[in-house]
Design a protein around this motif. Structure first.
Motif, PDB file in Angstrom:
ATOM      1  N   ILE A  33       0.811  -1.217   0.000  1.00  0.00           N
ATOM      2  CA  ILE A  33       0.000   0.000   0.000  1.00  0.00           C
ATOM      3  C   ILE A  33       0.843   1.266   0.000  1.00  0.00           C
ATOM      4  O   ILE A  33       0.316   2.367  -0.170  1.00  0.00           O
ATOM      5  N   GLY A  34       2.150   1.116   0.165  1.00  0.00           N
ATOM      6  CA  GLY A  34       3.041   2.265   0.103  1.00  0.00           C
ATOM      7  C   GLY A  34       3.748   2.318  -1.232  1.00  0.00           C
ATOM      8  O   GLY A  34       3.307   2.948  -2.191  1.00  0.00           O
ATOM      9  N   SER A  35       4.843   1.580  -1.329  1.00  0.00           N
ATOM     10  CA  SER A  35       5.696   1.618  -2.525  1.00  0.00           C
ATOM     11  C   SER A  35       4.960   1.172  -3.786  1.00  0.00           C
ATOM     12  O   SER A  35       4.927   1.884  -4.795  1.00  0.00           O
ATOM     13  N   ALA A  36       4.384  -0.042  -3.762  1.00  0.00           N
ATOM     14  CA  ALA A  36       3.791  -0.622  -4.971  1.00  0.00           C
ATOM     15  C   ALA A  36       2.607   0.193  -5.476  1.00  0.00           C
ATOM     16  O   ALA A  36       2.532   0.536  -6.666  1.00  0.00           O
ATOM     17  N   LEU A  37       1.664   0.514  -4.594  1.00  0.00           N
ATOM     18  CA  LEU A  37       0.476   1.251  -5.017  1.00  0.00           C
ATOM     19  C   LEU A  37       0.841   2.627  -5.564  1.00  0.00           C
ATOM     20  O   LEU A  37       0.328   3.049  -6.611  1.00  0.00           O
ATOM     21  N   SER A  38       1.729   3.344  -4.878  1.00  0.00           N
ATOM     22  CA  SER A  38       2.125   4.687  -5.323  1.00  0.00           C
ATOM     23  C   SER A  38       2.784   4.656  -6.695  1.00  0.00           C
ATOM     24  O   SER A  38       2.450   5.451  -7.583  1.00  0.00           O
ATOM     25  N   LEU A  39       3.725   3.732  -6.879  1.00  0.00           N
ATOM     26  CA  LEU A  39       4.425   3.649  -8.165  1.00  0.00           C
ATOM     27  C   LEU A  39       3.496   3.172  -9.277  1.00  0.00           C
ATOM     28  O   LEU A  39       3.581   3.645 -10.419  1.00  0.00           O
ATOM     29  N   GLY A  47      -2.937   7.927  -0.134  1.00  0.00           N
ATOM     30  CA  GLY A  47      -2.171   7.654   1.079  1.00  0.00           C
ATOM     31  C   GLY A  47      -2.967   7.773   2.357  1.00  0.00           C
ATOM     32  O   GLY A  47      -2.500   7.370   3.436  1.00  0.00           O
ATOM     33  N   LEU A  48      -4.188   8.294   2.273  1.00  0.00           N
ATOM     34  CA  LEU A  48      -5.035   8.408   3.465  1.00  0.00           C
ATOM     35  C   LEU A  48      -5.378   7.041   4.064  1.00  0.00           C
ATOM     36  O   LEU A  48      -5.757   6.963   5.230  1.00  0.00           O
ATOM     37  N   ILE A  49      -5.239   5.993   3.263  1.00  0.00           N
ATOM     38  CA  ILE A  49      -5.561   4.659   3.787  1.00  0.00           C
ATOM     39  C   ILE A  49      -4.641   4.268   4.949  1.00  0.00           C
ATOM     40  O   ILE A  49      -4.992   3.403   5.756  1.00  0.00           O
ATOM     41  N   PHE A  50      -3.476   4.923   5.064  1.00  0.00           N
ATOM     42  CA  PHE A  50      -2.573   4.622   6.174  1.00  0.00           C
ATOM     43  C   PHE A  50      -3.164   5.057   7.513  1.00  0.00           C
ATOM     44  O   PHE A  50      -2.684   4.647   8.568  1.00  0.00           O
ATOM     45  N   GLY A  99     -10.046   1.226  -2.842  1.00  0.00           N
ATOM     46  CA  GLY A  99     -10.872   0.479  -1.901  1.00  0.00           C
ATOM     47  C   GLY A  99     -10.223  -0.829  -1.491  1.00  0.00           C
ATOM     48  O   GLY A  99     -10.228  -1.210  -0.309  1.00  0.00           O
ATOM     49  N   VAL A 100      -9.633  -1.521  -2.465  1.00  0.00           N
ATOM     50  CA  VAL A 100      -8.917  -2.766  -2.167  1.00  0.00           C
ATOM     51  C   VAL A 100      -7.679  -2.457  -1.324  1.00  0.00           C
ATOM     52  O   VAL A 100      -7.337  -3.199  -0.397  1.00  0.00           O
ATOM     53  N   GLY A 101      -7.011  -1.332  -1.644  1.00  0.00           N
ATOM     54  CA  GLY A 101      -5.869  -0.906  -0.830  1.00  0.00           C
ATOM     55  C   GLY A 101      -6.275  -0.657   0.606  1.00  0.00           C
ATOM     56  O   GLY A 101      -5.539  -0.990   1.548  1.00  0.00           O
ATOM     57  N   LEU A 102      -7.461  -0.070   0.809  1.00  0.00           N
ATOM     58  CA  LEU A 102      -7.974   0.144   2.157  1.00  0.00           C
ATOM     59  C   LEU A 102      -8.209  -1.184   2.863  1.00  0.00           C
ATOM     60  O   LEU A 102      -7.932  -1.321   4.068  1.00  0.00           O
ATOM     61  N   ALA A 103      -8.718  -2.176   2.116  1.00  0.00           N
ATOM     62  CA  ALA A 103      -8.923  -3.512   2.703  1.00  0.00           C
ATOM     63  C   ALA A 103      -7.592  -4.105   3.159  1.00  0.00           C
ATOM     64  O   ALA A 103      -7.507  -4.728   4.228  1.00  0.00           O
ATOM     65  N   ILE A 104      -6.531  -3.909   2.356  1.00  0.00           N
ATOM     66  CA  ILE A 104      -5.196  -4.389   2.734  1.00  0.00           C
ATOM     67  C   ILE A 104      -4.725  -3.669   3.991  1.00  0.00           C
ATOM     68  O   ILE A 104      -4.190  -4.285   4.920  1.00  0.00           O
ATOM     69  N   ALA A 105      -4.937  -2.337   4.043  1.00  0.00           N
ATOM     70  CA  ALA A 105      -4.496  -1.548   5.193  1.00  0.00           C
ATOM     71  C   ALA A 105      -5.217  -1.975   6.468  1.00  0.00           C
ATOM     72  O   ALA A 105      -4.596  -2.123   7.533  1.00  0.00           O
ATOM     73  N   ILE A 106      -6.535  -2.180   6.378  1.00  0.00           N
ATOM     74  CA  ILE A 106      -7.307  -2.599   7.552  1.00  0.00           C
ATOM     75  C   ILE A 106      -6.859  -3.992   8.008  1.00  0.00           C
ATOM     76  O   ILE A 106      -6.684  -4.233   9.217  1.00  0.00           O
ATOM     77  N   SER A 107      -6.656  -4.890   7.064  1.00  0.00           N
ATOM     78  CA  SER A 107      -6.194  -6.240   7.403  1.00  0.00           C
ATOM     79  C   SER A 107      -4.813  -6.190   8.044  1.00  0.00           C
ATOM     80  O   SER A 107      -4.544  -6.886   9.036  1.00  0.00           O
ATOM     81  N   PHE A 162      -6.145 -15.331   8.794  1.00  0.00           N
ATOM     82  CA  PHE A 162      -7.374 -14.811   8.189  1.00  0.00           C
ATOM     83  C   PHE A 162      -7.110 -13.459   7.514  1.00  0.00           C
ATOM     84  O   PHE A 162      -7.563 -13.216   6.395  1.00  0.00           O
ATOM     85  N   MET A 163      -6.359 -12.578   8.185  1.00  0.00           N
ATOM     86  CA  MET A 163      -6.025 -11.274   7.601  1.00  0.00           C
ATOM     87  C   MET A 163      -5.105 -11.426   6.387  1.00  0.00           C
ATOM     88  O   MET A 163      -5.238 -10.710   5.395  1.00  0.00           O
ATOM     89  N   GLN A 164      -4.175 -12.375   6.474  1.00  0.00           N
ATOM     90  CA  GLN A 164      -3.286 -12.638   5.341  1.00  0.00           C
ATOM     91  C   GLN A 164      -4.078 -13.161   4.128  1.00  0.00           C
ATOM     92  O   GLN A 164      -3.747 -12.849   2.989  1.00  0.00           O
ATOM     93  N   THR A 165      -5.111 -13.937   4.418  1.00  0.00           N
ATOM     94  CA  THR A 165      -5.961 -14.440   3.330  1.00  0.00           C
ATOM     95  C   THR A 165      -6.684 -13.289   2.637  1.00  0.00           C
ATOM     96  O   THR A 165      -6.801 -13.268   1.397  1.00  0.00           O
ATOM     97  N   ILE A 166      -7.157 -12.307   3.424  1.00  0.00           N
ATOM     98  CA  ILE A 166      -7.797 -11.131   2.827  1.00  0.00           C
ATOM     99  C   ILE A 166      -6.800 -10.368   1.956  1.00  0.00           C
ATOM    100  O   ILE A 166      -7.139  -9.905   0.858  1.00  0.00           O
ATOM    101  N   ILE A 167      -5.556 -10.258   2.423  1.00  0.00           N
ATOM    102  CA  ILE A 167      -4.522  -9.572   1.626  1.00  0.00           C
ATOM    103  C   ILE A 167      -4.252 -10.331   0.331  1.00  0.00           C
ATOM    104  O   ILE A 167      -4.101  -9.736  -0.742  1.00  0.00           O
TER     105      ILE A 167
END
Length: 512
Positions: free
Chosen positions: A40-46, A62-65, A125-133, A99-104
């Motif tokens: 959600i940092g390097s990969a998503l931004s690039l 970046g607000l998802i952080f 939205g998917v990035g937010l799901a990764i951040a929450i997980s 379980f959280m790793q499965t969501i990621i």
């Protein structure tokens, strides 16, 4: 030969705790915690940048952080949540992590099918799901790390704190290297959707991490039994009234802090606690009149057990005065470092260093020294004790801040810049290891996840609330960087006073 043997024994005594197999488990937990930041940092931004999206759009993504700052809100639920089948099969903490790793994993699969220019909202939205997980698994990872070590093993706790920090940086930096290397090689090979394919490759890291996680032992029977006993003893009218007083006190404190620092969200949170306190107080009379064998009474007993018990146990274990002093120390300890960190890049540019100088001395060199000094810091904490290391680290942080004053007065000297950065990293590493070990030892093992998340959030709140005024302070001083860094050096004094006042009353041995 005897001299070599003597030196070897000294090194073994200093770093011997790192050879404990539990440290390798904690290293793995740190890696699992750090790796999602690559996504959600390097990969998503690039990915968004290379698809032609604007810097503004990337910045808003970046607000998802922000979810990492509020994960303490659902930590009480995570401390109790039992997943069907998984909890009994592999353990409470590990089941939540997997379980959280499965969501990621599922999120990466979804990312691999999307185009940013056509599905931007869904991608974020998917990035937010990764951040929450990720933020949720961090709650559990910290708890599992702490529970690997007995509370009386303060030396091992210091070593574990160091390995957790090293693991996090390894997951973030090494994971980032692998991610960018795969993406670049696919791009150079002419693969059109190279980022989407990269996400498929990165799934292998998550799968391997979970295989390693399965070998980490976990025992929950005693903790759940203690929690059940406490729940039973707290299911009464008196506990509801005590909870109302506790929530009212927390609310008043939040309102006060919000008013002082002009943080509306903090003030609103305080009013929310006041309302909750009022409801608990009112419904204590409802329970007294209608009994506890009804849905409303049982609901308030449950909320009391989930939310109030972790808070009240902290003050019961330490005493109200000591508990407040601990919270004050945690809140204040690293604010000087936060002030410096918030303004450091601005300072480097203003006195004449280039982006290349900053990249070499502050970033590349900083990462290497952070890893090395974290391990050394853990070793020193093991030998000296957590409290003594915190005092040494506080003095060291103040001294290195003064070095930046010297740099401000001397001008852009690369040699002095390198020395200041290296010594600052050394002090910060000592402080981080001792600080993490300290709050790890402060938690009640019946509420490990909740209390650690809360204490960590108190420390984050201190750095966030106070350091936000760092730029205004520099402006108020007329751009006098030398004086600014001297003031930041003095900021550690209140926290050290708190620590000195309570060091003989803490429920931890200084060394073991």
């Amino acid at each position: 030969m005897s001299s070599v043997s003597l030196d070897s024994n000294k090194l073994k005594n200093l770093f011997g705790a790192y050879y404990d197999r539990r440290m390798f488990r904690i290293l793995l937990l740190g890696i699992i915690s750090g790796f999602p930041w690559v996504l959600i940092g390097s990969a998503l931004s690039l990915w968004l940048k290379e698809e032609g999206l604007s810097r503004s759009t990337i910045g808003w993504a970046g607000l998802i952080f922000g979810v990492y700052a509020i994960n303490f809100l659902w930590a009480p639920i995570i401390d109790r949540l039992k997943l069907p089948f998984l909890t009994n099969k592999i353990g409470h903490r590990k089941s939540i992590i997997i379980f959280m790793q499965t969501i990621i994993l599922i999120s990466l699969i979804i990312w691999s099918t999307l185009e940013p220019t056509q599905n931007l909202a869904l991608i974020i939205g998917v990035g937010l799901a990764i951040a929450i997980s990720s933020a949720t698994q961090d709650i559990t990872i910290d708890a599992l790390r702490i529970e690997q070590i007995n509370k009386e093993e303060t030396s091992s706790m210091a070593a574990g704190a160091a390995m957790a920090v090293v693991g996090w940086w390894t997951g973030f930096k090494l994971g980032g290297f692998i991610c960018l290397e795969i993406a670049e090689r696919l791009e150079l090979s002419g693969v059109e959707n190279y980022w989407q394919i990269t996400f498929i490759f990165l799934m292998a890291i998550i799968v391997l991490s979970n295989i390693g996680l399965s070998f980490i032992p976990e025992s929950n029977k005693e903790r759940f039994q203690n929690m059940a006993n406490l729940d039973k003893s707290s299911s009464n009218i008196g506990s509801l009234i005590n909870a109302s007083y506790l929530f009212a006190a927390v609310g008043a404190l939040c309102i006060l802090i919000g008013q002082i620092f002009g943080k509306v969200w903090f003030t609103n949170g305080g009013y929310t606690f006041i309302v909750i306190a009022f409801l608990f107080y009112v419904f204590s009379f409802y329970t007294k009149k209608y009994g506890d064998n009804n849905v409303i009474s049982q609901s308030f007993f449950y909320l009391n057990n989930v939310v109030a018990n972790p808070l009240s146990s902290f003050f019961k274990n330490n005493g109200v005065k000591i508990g407040i002093a601990i919270l004050a120390f945690v809140f204040l300890f690293k604010i000087g470092e936060a002030f410096l960190g918030r303004m450091s890049l601005v300072f480097y540019k203003e006195i004449g260093f280039s982006k290349g100088d900053i990249a070499i001395f502050s970033k590349a060199l900083g990462w290497i020294t952070t890893i090395i000094f974290t391990l050394i810091g853990g070793a020193i904490a093991m030998r000296s004790g957590i409290v003594k290391t915190l005092i040494i680290a506080g003095i060291a942080m103040a001294a290195t801040n003064i070095l930046f004053s010297v740099l401000a007065w001397a001008g852009p000297s690369k040699g002095l810049f390198a020395i200041a950065v290296i010594l600052d990293d050394l002090a910060a590493a000592f402080a981080t290891v001792a600080f993490v070990a300290f709050i790890s030892l402060m938690v009640d093992r019946s509420f490990t996840a909740t209390q650690y998340a809360l204490l960590a959030s108190v420390g984050t709140a201190g750095r966030t609330l106070l350091a936000s005024s760092s730029g205004a302070m520099v402006d108020g001083l007329g751009g006098n960087w030398g004086l600014f860094f001297i003031i930041t050096a003095l900021m550690v004094i209140p926290s050290l006073i708190c620590l000195m006042l309570i060091k003989g009353k803490l429920n931890i041995p200084d060394k073991s």
